[in-house]
Motif scaffolding. Structure first.
Motif, PDB file in Angstrom:
ATOM      1  N   GLU A 245     -49.028  29.512 -51.734  1.00 46.70           N
ATOM      2  CA  GLU A 245     -48.658  30.529 -52.294  1.00 46.70           C
ATOM      3  C   GLU A 245     -47.443  31.406 -51.970  1.00 46.70           C
ATOM      4  N   SER A 246     -46.687  31.973 -52.812  1.00 48.77           N
ATOM      5  CA  SER A 246     -45.527  32.891 -52.395  1.00 48.77           C
ATOM      6  C   SER A 246     -45.513  34.124 -53.378  1.00 48.77           C
ATOM      7  N   GLU A 247     -45.132  35.019 -52.611  1.00 50.65           N
ATOM      8  CA  GLU A 247     -44.806  36.664 -53.038  1.00 50.65           C
ATOM      9  C   GLU A 247     -43.571  37.215 -52.548  1.00 50.65           C
ATOM     10  N   ILE A 248     -42.911  37.770 -53.336  1.00 53.48           N
ATOM     11  CA  ILE A 248     -41.636  38.449 -53.324  1.00 53.48           C
ATOM     12  C   ILE A 248     -42.079  39.872 -53.301  1.00 53.48           C
ATOM     13  N   THR A 249     -41.690  40.584 -51.890  1.00 50.63           N
ATOM     14  CA  THR A 249     -42.222  41.809 -52.050  1.00 50.63           C
ATOM     15  C   THR A 249     -40.993  42.767 -51.414  1.00 50.63           C
TER      16      THR A 249
END
Length: 231
Positions: A109-113
């Protein structure tokens, strides 16, 4: 390496210099954790040659214990695109790191923060344990809950109950989500500080205001891997 980020926290995630952080989560297959960590330790240099690894941790308590978190730093989306192109053309990276990881994980999973503008990314003073606290806030964005959330975090920091590493809010992924990364010398010192903060009226007052905007919260105790730059 750890920069003060300037951005607007009034209407949503914005940063003038474009710097962002990718939270990459690996769900490792049961019984494959040691193999996964050894492979990444041996070959992570193939990826850090292209992009900056802020840190890496595995879950000890509070969630699936077969999870590994990597935080990667990028100057902007153009840089991330160039990194991906370079990795796609890197045969050694594909064969020694990517393909083995795919075989050892169930999913990624990937989140951009973005790092919030009122804190900077801090390097821990020594080895220890980390706590990743994920807050799902009510819709409305930082314009609604940002000030109250900041006061709740700063109450813990200013009174010395835990050391703040960084506060990140999502741009891509579940919106209105904030990840707060804390450092403590040990799990026991974290537990003691937590109990003391719950009895501190200054913390209680600040948190009471913030929870009016809270939907859910998850706390995970993290152990740094053997290849984290933060250490």
């Amino acid at each position: 390496m750890f920069l003060q980020v300037c951005s607007s926290f009034a209407t949503g995630p914005r940063q003038y210099d474009g710097t962002f952080y990718e939270f990459r989560t690996y769900c490792v297959k049961p019984s494959k954790m040691n193999e996964f960590l050894e492979n990444v330790k041996k070959n992570i240099h193939l990826q850090t040659a292209h992009s900056e690894l802020v840190g890496s941790w595995s879950v000890e308590f509070g969630g699936r214990i077969d999870k590994v978190f990597h935080i990667w730093k990028y100057d902007n989306f153009a840089q991330q695109t160039e990194v991906r192109k370079a990795l796609a053309n890197d045969k050694e990276w594909r064969e020694q790191l990517l393909i083995p990881i795919l075989g050892l994980t169930d999913k990624q999973e990937s989140e951009i923060t973005y790092l919030v503008p009122w804190c900077k990314l801090e390097k821990p003073p020594k080895e220890g344990v980390y706590e990743l606290v994920t807050f799902q806030m009510k819709p409305g964005g930082p314009a609604l809950w940002g000030d109250a959330f900041r006061r709740a975090i700063n109450a813990h920091v200013d009174l010395g109950y835990s050391k703040l590493v960084g506060v990140f809010h999502t741009e891509y992924g579940a919106l209105n989500r904030v990840h707060v990364l804390w450092w403590n010398a040990s799990a026991d010192s974290r537990a003691a500080g937590r109990h003391q903060s719950h009895e501190d009226p200054r913390v209680v007052a600040a948190v009471r205001e913030s929870v009016n905007y809270l939907v859910s919260q998850q706390n995970m105790l993290l152990i740094p891997t053997s290849y984290p730059p933060l250490e």
